[in-house]
Design an enzyme around this catalytic site. Sequence first.
Site, mmCIF file in Angstrom:
data_model
loop_
_atom_site.group_PDB
_atom_site.id
_atom_site.type_symbol
_atom_site.label_atom_id
_atom_site.label_comp_id
_atom_site.label_asym_id
_atom_site.label_seq_id
_atom_site.Cartn_x
_atom_site.Cartn_y
_atom_site.Cartn_z
ATOM 1 N N GLY A 1 -7.009 19.393 -7.514
ATOM 2 C CA GLY A 1 -5.944 19.533 -6.520
ATOM 3 C C GLY A 1 -6.010 20.823 -5.716
ATOM 4 O O GLY A 1 -5.370 20.933 -4.663
ATOM 5 N N LYS B 1 -16.628 3.544 -18.590
ATOM 6 C CA LYS B 1 -15.452 4.432 -18.631
ATOM 7 C C LYS B 1 -14.539 4.195 -17.424
ATOM 8 O O LYS B 1 -13.339 3.971 -17.574
ATOM 9 C CB LYS B 1 -15.898 5.895 -18.705
ATOM 10 C CG LYS B 1 -16.712 6.171 -19.970
ATOM 11 C CD LYS B 1 -17.016 7.626 -20.213
ATOM 12 C CE LYS B 1 -17.866 7.718 -21.494
ATOM 13 N NZ LYS B 1 -17.985 9.049 -22.042
ATOM 14 N N ASP C 1 -5.946 13.696 -8.947
ATOM 15 C CA ASP C 1 -5.716 12.444 -8.208
ATOM 16 C C ASP C 1 -7.089 11.846 -7.958
ATOM 17 O O ASP C 1 -7.812 12.309 -7.076
ATOM 18 C CB ASP C 1 -4.984 12.739 -6.894
ATOM 19 C CG ASP C 1 -4.641 11.469 -6.122
ATOM 20 O OD1 ASP C 1 -5.000 10.369 -6.575
ATOM 21 O OD2 ASP C 1 -4.006 11.586 -5.048
ATOM 22 N N MET C 2 -7.452 10.871 -8.744
ATOM 23 C CA MET C 2 -8.821 10.354 -8.670
ATOM 24 C C MET C 2 -8.873 8.828 -8.648
ATOM 25 O O MET C 2 -8.176 8.156 -9.394
ATOM 26 C CB MET C 2 -9.637 10.853 -9.864
ATOM 27 C CG MET C 2 -9.012 10.571 -11.221
ATOM 28 S SD MET C 2 -10.114 10.959 -12.619
ATOM 29 C CE MET C 2 -10.898 9.342 -12.886
ATOM 30 N N ALA C 3 -9.739 8.305 -7.774
ATOM 31 C CA ALA C 3 -10.047 6.887 -7.849
ATOM 32 C C ALA C 3 -10.892 6.671 -9.095
ATOM 33 O O ALA C 3 -11.588 7.580 -9.553
ATOM 34 C CB ALA C 3 -10.819 6.443 -6.612
ATOM 35 N N HIS D 1 0.847 -1.203 0.000
ATOM 36 C CA HIS D 1 0.000 0.000 0.000
ATOM 37 C C HIS D 1 0.878 1.247 0.000
ATOM 38 O O HIS D 1 1.806 1.359 0.780
ATOM 39 C CB HIS D 1 -0.855 -0.036 1.270
ATOM 40 C CG HIS D 1 -1.961 0.965 1.264
ATOM 41 N ND1 HIS D 1 -1.838 2.213 1.815
ATOM 42 C CD2 HIS D 1 -3.221 0.897 0.778
ATOM 43 C CE1 HIS D 1 -2.975 2.875 1.677
ATOM 44 N NE2 HIS D 1 -3.836 2.107 1.052
ATOM 45 N N SER E 1 -4.879 -1.997 -6.454
ATOM 46 C CA SER E 1 -5.229 -2.051 -5.035
ATOM 47 C C SER E 1 -6.202 -3.207 -4.810
ATOM 48 O O SER E 1 -6.624 -3.869 -5.758
ATOM 49 C CB SER E 1 -5.806 -0.716 -4.581
ATOM 50 O OG SER E 1 -6.800 -0.255 -5.459
#
Lengths: 353, 353
Positions: free
Chosen positions: A313, A231, A179-181, A121, A145
């Site tokens: 951000g 997507k 920064d995106m899941a 992690h 992950s």
Amino acid sequence: MTTYRRVEEKELFRFAQQVLEAAGTSPENAAIMAEHLVQAELHGLGSHGVSRLLGIYAARLRAGGMNPQPNIRAVRQVKSGAVVDGDHGSGMVVGRYAMDLAIKLAQEHGSGWVAVRNSSHYGAAFLFARQAIAQGMIGFSTTSSVALVAPFGGRKRALGTNPICIAVPGGERGNIILDMATSVVARGKIQLAALEGREIPLGWAVDEEGRPTTDPVAASKGCLLPVGGPKGYGLALIVEVFSALLSGAAFGSQIGSLFADLDKPQNMGHFFGALDISIFAPLDEFRARMDRLVEYIKSVPTAEGFDEILLPGEPEVRKATRYREEGIPIAEDVIKKLDELAKEYQVSPLQSK
Amino acid sequence: MTTYRRVEEKELFRFAQQVLEAAGTSPENAAIMAEHLVQAELHGLGSHGVSRLLGIYAARLRAGGMNPQPNIRAVRQVKSGAVVDGDHGSGMVVGRYAMDLAIKLAQEHGSGWVAVRNSSHYGAAFLFARQAIAQGMIGFSTTSSVALVAPFGGRKRALGTNPICIAVPGGERGNIILDMATSVVARGKIQLAALEGREIPLGWAVDEEGRPTTDPVAASKGCLLPVGGPKGYGLALIVEVFSALLSGAAFGSQIGSLFADLDKPQNMGHFFGALDISIFAPLDEFRARMDRLVEYIKSVPTAEGFDEILLPGEPEVRKATRYREEGIPIAEDVIKKLDELAKEYQVSPLQSK
């Protein structure tokens, strides 16, 4: 209601580093991990910071699932690419090594790309990508992950929340750090709704049978959904290819848990990249273009319910600026757990302001 | 009800190439454009194929907004990167040149990255990225496009539907080709709903005041929404950075229309990339890993209403296989327009099967 205490950045760092050292890692590696945990917390991401991760990282270091003394090395280096073996060390330490290497490769070749295996992690993705900004480069960071997300059309957990981070150096108007899941939401939001007895919006998750649900308890037993259906699923799959397949790391359900099996390595993979802007344009010129793009976006009239348009951000950077001044808010419940950690690892308890 | 005629791939190519040549472009460039238009149509993407684009491309070539004889060249080439000036030629021709260069750079440096300015609408993104697959490379292709999408929190059109395409070579189980707009839907779907008097789902678009709407007419006057709110907005912004800012192309509302101002260059920008897999792993080994990933994904039990889980790009490849056999379906209304084109450009009309 949750109450918070304010903790200074330096003090939070001191505490995290001492716990991690006491858990068996070297002072240098403990410093890297503490820096990442504190930076995440400072940017308002407690889920990737000291609040949620310090205890489990320390426990894994002690139990051996996270190697406290890893021998991290590039096992392959060809032209602008490399493969790094993390020897099951902390993803933060392994990631720092790999991102440094990506930047070095980019200094030589204009771009550098590093695939990582045998890691763990790695916390907040943006902290690696952001390293490239100071070098006048665009930074990339992705990680596979633990499987929590159903592929589009499926009803079982198969892919991670697989984040994508791209960090672009800007001019006077600031950087763009996406920064995106690739899932609609993080699992934490559903767990919180379950705790608080609230329904969740349709579209966040499906139950064990793959049916859309607003019940957070049913959702917790089911799986998260990818953002935008096919997507987000496609992006998550691409992240899996980059983070796991290029290096030969584990993928999907083979990836070990963070919170269980503390003595077992997660065998997680990551991918890092750096693209030197100066191969395309003088950096100053690019920065000026970034300023014009930011001014253009900021000038768009806002929709109902919005005061301004933010850059990716920007909310996090604003929090960091404020918290650096006011101290970082840590929930009372978390403070209690950190006090227990202090006892367990025999370090001075965390001092709040 | 729409009725279709079946047209053979070769015949569609013959027709498109002759029209484009008659519009003033060279046989070689007409062949590249015809190939892209036919391939898009073959993969079921009439919106990026002969059906929707041949007429407007020919008109722009004649009017001068698309340069029929462009002098395409690399104006900067440093290490693994280059900037290409398209001299306002067809985005398909410019893109082919730039993607070829990205592959060449990748053969030398392990990865190659080409930013493009002074180009035009380039059709289907995947046709460029896919070029890399035959070389054992991962291909990338993005383009900025006419502003139709509101940034998250905004109520005016500011960004294009800015597609991202990543093409990954697979093994026996096929490639993964993700080609996605960063908006929830394409504008065409809203225009179709307006024509057919159907409501659109909430979340596709906002009206002129930035309010969510189910009215396709109000939506057509308003703007499209990014997929997943801040996520799609962030991705669209990153695409704008790569496609426009690295090369110094126009961005946002400065990008010229495809369907209006036929004599004015669009000054569109693109970005292409190629990443050689062999810098990370022997290609055969990577292909075997891809097969295992695909088998893993395919083995996930399906959700209600789904028969199987598809890979990104798989539906299009299946259509292409079928249409190559059966002929490509072209709507009667489109056939009529193509017959008019045949007269206008004095070429033999399109023959259906």
